[in-house]
Design a protein around this motif. Structure first.
Motif, PDB file in Angstrom:
ATOM      1  N   LEU A   5      40.034  69.767  17.705  1.00 33.22           N
ATOM      2  CA  LEU A   5      39.633  70.376  18.981  1.00 33.22           C
ATOM      3  C   LEU A   5      38.133  70.164  19.232  1.00 33.22           C
ATOM      4  O   LEU A   5      37.708  69.953  20.366  1.00 33.22           O
ATOM      5  N   HIS A   6      37.343  70.205  18.162  1.00 28.26           N
ATOM      6  CA  HIS A   6      35.927  69.857  18.328  1.00 28.26           C
ATOM      7  C   HIS A   6      35.815  68.398  18.794  1.00 28.26           C
ATOM      8  O   HIS A   6      34.999  68.067  19.654  1.00 28.26           O
ATOM      9  N   LEU A   7      36.645  67.547  18.224  1.00 29.27           N
ATOM     10  CA  LEU A   7      36.612  66.124  18.596  1.00 29.27           C
ATOM     11  C   LEU A   7      36.977  65.937  20.070  1.00 29.27           C
ATOM     12  O   LEU A   7      36.336  65.152  20.780  1.00 29.27           O
ATOM     13  N   VAL A   8      37.996  66.662  20.513  1.00 29.77           N
ATOM     14  CA  VAL A   8      38.389  66.602  21.930  1.00 29.77           C
ATOM     15  C   VAL A   8      37.208  67.012  22.816  1.00 29.77           C
ATOM     16  O   VAL A   8      36.913  66.374  23.831  1.00 29.77           O
ATOM     17  N   GLN A   9      36.513  68.067  22.390  1.00 31.74           N
ATOM     18  CA  GLN A   9      35.364  68.521  23.195  1.00 31.74           C
ATOM     19  C   GLN A   9      34.231  67.496  23.191  1.00 31.74           C
ATOM     20  O   GLN A   9      33.438  67.437  24.128  1.00 31.74           O
ATOM     21  N   SER A  10      34.169  66.682  22.147  1.00 30.02           N
ATOM     22  CA  SER A  10      33.118  65.661  22.113  1.00 30.02           C
ATOM     23  C   SER A  10      33.394  64.559  23.128  1.00 30.02           C
ATOM     24  O   SER A  10      32.497  63.828  23.530  1.00 30.02           O
ATOM     25  N   VAL A  11      34.648  64.450  23.556  1.00 30.65           N
ATOM     26  CA  VAL A  11      35.004  63.439  24.554  1.00 30.65           C
ATOM     27  C   VAL A  11      34.868  64.015  25.960  1.00 30.65           C
ATOM     28  O   VAL A  11      34.244  63.420  26.839  1.00 30.65           O
ATOM     29  N   GLU A  12      35.456  65.200  26.154  1.00 31.48           N
ATOM     30  CA  GLU A  12      35.557  65.731  27.505  1.00 31.48           C
ATOM     31  C   GLU A  12      34.548  66.831  27.821  1.00 31.48           C
ATOM     32  O   GLU A  12      34.389  67.205  28.978  1.00 31.48           O
ATOM     33  N   GLY A  13      33.927  67.379  26.796  1.00 30.11           N
ATOM     34  CA  GLY A  13      33.004  68.488  27.057  1.00 30.11           C
ATOM     35  C   GLY A  13      33.720  69.808  27.219  1.00 30.11           C
ATOM     36  O   GLY A  13      33.118  70.818  27.571  1.00 30.11           O
ATOM     37  N   PHE A  14      35.001  69.836  26.999  1.00 26.38           N
ATOM     38  CA  PHE A  14      35.803  71.058  27.012  1.00 26.38           C
ATOM     39  C   PHE A  14      37.196  70.664  26.532  1.00 26.38           C
ATOM     40  O   PHE A  14      37.436  69.498  26.220  1.00 26.38           O
ATOM     41  N   SER A  72      47.269  75.253  21.801  1.00 28.47           N
ATOM     42  CA  SER A  72      46.534  76.049  22.789  1.00 28.47           C
ATOM     43  C   SER A  72      46.319  77.459  22.267  1.00 28.47           C
ATOM     44  O   SER A  72      45.303  78.094  22.560  1.00 28.47           O
ATOM     45  N   GLY A  73      47.245  77.950  21.463  1.00 24.49           N
ATOM     46  CA  GLY A  73      47.070  79.275  20.857  1.00 24.49           C
ATOM     47  C   GLY A  73      45.845  79.322  19.957  1.00 24.49           C
ATOM     48  O   GLY A  73      45.116  80.307  19.930  1.00 24.49           O
ATOM     49  N   VAL A  74      45.609  78.253  19.243  1.00 23.03           N
ATOM     50  CA  VAL A  74      44.415  78.174  18.405  1.00 23.03           C
ATOM     51  C   VAL A  74      43.177  78.035  19.287  1.00 23.03           C
ATOM     52  O   VAL A  74      42.171  78.707  19.095  1.00 23.03           O
ATOM     53  N   SER A  75      43.284  77.183  20.276  1.00 19.29           N
ATOM     54  CA  SER A  75      42.132  76.905  21.136  1.00 19.29           C
ATOM     55  C   SER A  75      41.625  78.162  21.836  1.00 19.29           C
ATOM     56  O   SER A  75      40.419  78.373  21.945  1.00 19.29           O
ATOM     57  N   TYR A 134      35.761  76.919  21.729  1.00 18.82           N
ATOM     58  CA  TYR A 134      36.588  75.980  22.477  1.00 18.82           C
ATOM     59  C   TYR A 134      36.606  76.443  23.922  1.00 18.82           C
ATOM     60  O   TYR A 134      37.048  77.550  24.230  1.00 18.82           O
ATOM     61  N   LYS A 135      36.122  75.597  24.824  1.00 20.24           N
ATOM     62  CA  LYS A 135      35.903  75.996  26.212  1.00 20.24           C
ATOM     63  C   LYS A 135      36.989  75.419  27.110  1.00 20.24           C
ATOM     64  O   LYS A 135      37.365  74.265  26.964  1.00 20.24           O
ATOM     65  N   ARG A 136      37.442  76.247  28.046  1.00 22.99           N
ATOM     66  CA  ARG A 136      38.457  75.772  28.984  1.00 22.99           C
ATOM     67  C   ARG A 136      37.856  75.122  30.213  1.00 22.99           C
ATOM     68  O   ARG A 136      38.554  74.444  30.958  1.00 22.99           O
ATOM     69  N   GLU A 137      36.596  75.431  30.455  1.00 24.84           N
ATOM     70  CA  GLU A 137      35.938  74.871  31.630  1.00 24.84           C
ATOM     71  C   GLU A 137      34.880  73.882  31.155  1.00 24.84           C
ATOM     72  O   GLU A 137      34.256  74.092  30.105  1.00 24.84           O
ATOM     73  N   HIS A 145      28.127  84.509  32.321  1.00 28.28           N
ATOM     74  CA  HIS A 145      28.665  84.055  31.040  1.00 28.28           C
ATOM     75  C   HIS A 145      29.644  82.880  31.208  1.00 28.28           C
ATOM     76  O   HIS A 145      30.565  82.940  32.012  1.00 28.28           O
ATOM     77  N   GLU A 146      29.422  81.836  30.453  1.00 28.75           N
ATOM     78  CA  GLU A 146      30.286  80.645  30.448  1.00 28.75           C
ATOM     79  C   GLU A 146      30.361  79.976  31.812  1.00 28.75           C
ATOM     80  O   GLU A 146      31.365  79.350  32.161  1.00 28.75           O
ATOM     81  N   GLU A 147      29.286  80.098  32.580  1.00 32.09           N
ATOM     82  CA  GLU A 147      29.199  79.349  33.829  1.00 32.09           C
ATOM     83  C   GLU A 147      28.053  78.354  33.716  1.00 32.09           C
ATOM     84  O   GLU A 147      27.159  78.498  32.881  1.00 32.09           O
ATOM     85  N   THR A 148      28.105  77.358  34.586  1.00 32.03           N
ATOM     86  CA  THR A 148      27.197  76.233  34.450  1.00 32.03           C
ATOM     87  C   THR A 148      26.303  76.078  35.668  1.00 32.03           C
ATOM     88  O   THR A 148      26.793  76.106  36.801  1.00 32.03           O
ATOM     89  N   ALA A 149      25.010  75.923  35.401  1.00 34.54           N
ATOM     90  CA  ALA A 149      24.076  75.564  36.466  1.00 34.54           C
ATOM     91  C   ALA A 149      24.049  74.047  36.547  1.00 34.54           C
ATOM     92  O   ALA A 149      23.851  73.372  35.542  1.00 34.54           O
ATOM     93  N   GLY A 150      24.251  73.521  37.741  1.00 33.99           N
ATOM     94  CA  GLY A 150      24.365  72.069  37.884  1.00 33.99           C
ATOM     95  C   GLY A 150      25.799  71.636  37.674  1.00 33.99           C
ATOM     96  O   GLY A 150      26.662  72.429  37.291  1.00 33.99           O
ATOM     97  N   GLU A 151      26.052  70.388  37.938  1.00 37.99           N
ATOM     98  CA  GLU A 151      27.412  69.848  37.814  1.00 37.99           C
ATOM     99  C   GLU A 151      27.656  69.441  36.367  1.00 37.99           C
ATOM    100  O   GLU A 151      26.927  68.615  35.809  1.00 37.99           O
ATOM    101  N   PRO A 152      28.681  70.054  35.716  1.00 36.89           N
ATOM    102  CA  PRO A 152      28.964  69.665  34.330  1.00 36.89           C
ATOM    103  C   PRO A 152      29.106  68.148  34.215  1.00 36.89           C
ATOM    104  O   PRO A 152      29.714  67.512  35.073  1.00 36.89           O
TER     105      PRO A 152
END
Lengths: 291, 443
Positions: free
Chosen positions: A87-96, A117-120, A126-129, A164-171
């Protein structure tokens, strides 16, 4: 007919489209909703109202990532143990973590997507956004909060205009910054602390933290107090998946701080030591008698 | 302890600070193998492999080393609980998920001296006849993970890991596993669930990990500082190790001072050192403002007030004084700090980190957090204080794991020892420390 749902309710309820927010570029709290109906006009189980959905991105994981995934899986005696680093690897590709990322991991480990998804959803990291170029995590547990962590978090909320967990600028674009407040970061003697991409910035103030995120927003990368030179969130996730850049500069980046060294420095200054060990290690005790 | 007329019979003739685990932290590039070896590193491993594994277990039992992760269970005894070798492999799992509020000793240790941890892992694995070891490190800080991974890699390159270690025929692999942000994974069975690729939720004990741990195989789970203590016990021996601390709590300990002292930081001293001595070493209270309350071992142990400064900080004396040594996370709050406010924030923490498996903890932590939020924003009543005590009482001993106990303890001990502060707050004698806008939204 879904259990417990009347015909009138069925027409009244709208289900969030997992992709709507991404298209609109809005955040979770402001996601637009559209009616979503599955096969035969029934809402699918995955699209219950008010349950945040994983985004569908259609990403493909290339051969390099598949090779890395195979390397991760090979570390463990049982393949399922690889779910967290994957799941860390997935986030390294997509950023979430996307729905595609969940399916990728489930396919590799031959488990149900719901298991992944239960683990995530269980773990904070592990971020959904989509996360910005950088993630700024402010400790607001008791000690840091008492020393100024609350003020730092409020100052950053207002500076970045996000919660919390929001982004300034376009991810995904340079200078985008995701803000979060987190629990104790095990740097209590350096409080108040925050991390950027999980590298440590010690002894912050509201002002220093605001200046830090302003620099990040401008595309600069100030050096952490303890840790390697900043890269970005995706790179950090690659390291968490276990892919260490074989770069001495990263390993040798500073870790010492006055706080960590206070005891040993004081002992050194005063000439205090532990009693000397015997010159040769003492004999081992005899083997215990078999009972 | 004022009525204690007998002088303590421990730590006689020792210096106030006795760096053993932290002794190399001032050395340049202390995290590299060449530096570590120059200071005698991996010498303990060379000694240990000349012994039979069971002799090492006996040695560890006689040393009296107790687990540094919070529970203080005797380490050698834990190792000896493994059932006889059978068809299943044995595993060593090292708990580096340091997340207990106030606890900040393992992270600097893993950054400054990762080879000490690796050497401890090899010796321990050899002692328990394990060929596979996992070091589980919390994910929110990369640098310690990076340093430990680098140390493992260097150890492989030098023949300390892998096949036929130092020509002994003994094989060992170490894997470094990064967490993903969950306090509960510091609980040993939750850590094992997490490591197996499940949600990090605790399991029923028994069976204990020694019998059915990782992949239902015999497993030893030890804290980072515990494992890092092993090499010096091998090199120094039992008599040397027992020069530090008390009969039942021997050894040195990294005391983590945070909060309202002049020089917060890591201070390694013999067990049995008092907070008064440590505050003195840390330059006194910040700006001279007197202490109000402190935690001897993180937020999950009963709070102490200023009447406990002379309690020897070892497992038994702290327990006798009404708290627990925990992780020796000494969070120090002065007279300006509000007890209800501090406890409210800890309650938010437990509410957030409760894994949701059992009802007393899942529901109880949420109710305590809500009630305390009401109190610290000036909307509380006297009845709320009773409700809090009742809620805490209903969690304690009824939750699935120690998280619930810790959550309940921080609240009940605060009310028990600082009740008047709660009363003054709900009756308006003292102003509310927070407004609704100050509160951080719960997620």
């Amino acid at each position: 007919m879904t259990r417990g749902m009347t015909e009138s309710a069925k027409t009244a309820v709208h289900y969030p489209d997992p992709n709507a927010a991404m298209v609109a570029g809005t955040t979770r709290s402001g996601a637009t909703t559209t009616a979503f109906w599955g096969e035969g006009g029934r809402p699918t189980l995955e699209h219950r109202a008010d349950v945040p959905q994983y985004r569908v991105t259609g990403v493909t994981f290339d051969d390099d990532i598949r090779a890395k995934a195979a390397e991760v899986i090979a570390r463990y005696p049982h393949t399922r143990s690889a779910v967290m680093p994957l799941l860390h690897l997935v986030q390294s590709v997509e950023g979430f973590v996307s729905k595609d990322g969940i399916a990728f991991v489930a396919g590799l480990l031959d488990v149900q997507e719901s298991e992944v998804s239960g683990v995530s959803t269980f773990y904070n990291m592990y971020k959904r956004e989509p996360v910005g170029e950088h993630i700024v995590s402010v400790c607001t547990n008791t000690m840091c909060a008492a020393l100024g962590g609350d003020a730092i978090y409020q100052a950053l909320r207002s500076e970045l205009g996000v919660d919390h967990e929001e982004t300034a600028g376009e991810p995904g674009t340079p200078g985008s910054v995701t803000l979060e407040h987190v629990e104790c970061l095990a740097c209590c003697d350096h409080g108040p602390v925050l991390t950027v991409n999980y590298e440590i910035f010690d002894n912050q103030t509201a002002q220093s933290a605001v200046e830090l995120v302003q620099a990040l927003r401008r595309g600069e990368r100030p050096h952490p107090t303890r840790g390697a030179a900043l890269t970005d969130f995706k790179h950090a996730e690659l390291e968490l998946a276990g892919f260490l850049d074989d770069d001495a500069a990263e390993v040798d980046a500073p870790s010492a701080s006055p706080q960590s060294l206070r005891g040993v420095q004081l002992a050194s200054d005063r000439g205090w030591t532990a009693p000397a060990m015997p010159e040769t290690p003492p004999a081992f005790p005899p083997l215990p008698e078999k009972k | 302890m004022a009525d204690d007329t007998t002088a303590p019979q421990f730590n006689v003739g020792l210096d106030p600070l006795t760096p053993v685990l932290t002794r190399s932290w001032l050395s340049p590039r202390s995290w590299r193998r060449d530096s570590y070896e120059q200071l005698g590193g991996y010498g303990a491993l060379r000694t240990a492999i000349t012994a039979q594994p069971e002799q090492l277990v006996e040695l560890m039992k006689s040393s009296g080393l107790r687990g540094r992760g919070g529970a203080g269970f005797p380490t050698g005894l834990k190792w000896s609980f493994l059932p006889p070798l059978g068809a299943k492999p044995r595993y060593l799992v090292v708990n580096g998920d340091e997340s207990e509020p106030g606890t900040c000793k393992d992270i600097p240790l893993m950054m400054a001296d990762p080879h000490l941890l690796v050497e401890g892992c090899i010796i321990t694995s050899y002692a328990i006849r394990s060929h596979y070891c996992v070091i589980y490190i919390r994910g929110e800080l990369i640098h310690p993970i990076r340093r430990v991974r680098s140390a493992v890699k260097e150890a492989y390159a030098a023949g300390y890991l892998g096949k036929n270690i130092l020509g002994t025929g003994y094989d060992l692999d170490i894997v470094v596993h990064a967490g993903a942000g969950a306090y509960i994974c510091g609980e040993e069975t939750a850590l094992l669930s997490s490591l197996e690729g499940f949600r990090g939720q605790p399991r029923l004990k028994p069976p204990f990990p020694a019998v059915e741990g990782l992949y239902a195989a015999p497993t030893v789970v030890n804290n980072v500082e515990t494992i890092a203590s092993v090499p010096s016990i091998i090199s120094g021996g039992v008599d040397w190790y027992r020069k530090f601390g008390t009969d039942k709590s021997p050894g040195t300990k990294i005391f983590s001072l945070s909060g309202h002292v002049e020089r917060p930081g890591q201070y390694e001293a013999p067990l049995g050192t008092t907070l008064r001595q440590l505050i003195d070493l840390a330059g006194g209270m910040k700006d001279g403002i007197p202490i109000k309350f402190w935690t001897p071992g993180g937020s999950s142990v009963p709070l102490f007030g200023d009447d406990k400064l002379d309690v020897p900080l070892d497992y038994d004396d702290v327990a006798a004084a009404g708290s627990l040594l925990g992780t020796t996370a000494l969070q120090i709050f002065n007279q300006t700090a509000s007890v209800p406010w501090a406890v409210a924030r800890w309650a938010d923490f437990y509410r957030h980190e409760s894994c949701g498996k059992c009802a007393p903890c899942r529901e109880g932590t949420a109710w305590m957090s809500k009630t305390l939020r009401r109190i610290i924003t000036g909307r509380g009543t006297l009845e709320d204080i009773d409700t809090l005590e009742d809620t805490a009482h209903n969690i304690f001993g009824r939750a699935f794991c120690a998280l619930g106990d810790g959550a309940a303890t921080s609240v009940s001990s605060a009310i028990q020892r600082f009740r008047q502060e709660f009363v003054d707050m709900v009756t308006g004698v003292t102003p509310a420390p927070s407004t609704q806008a100050d509160l951080i939204e719960m997620h």
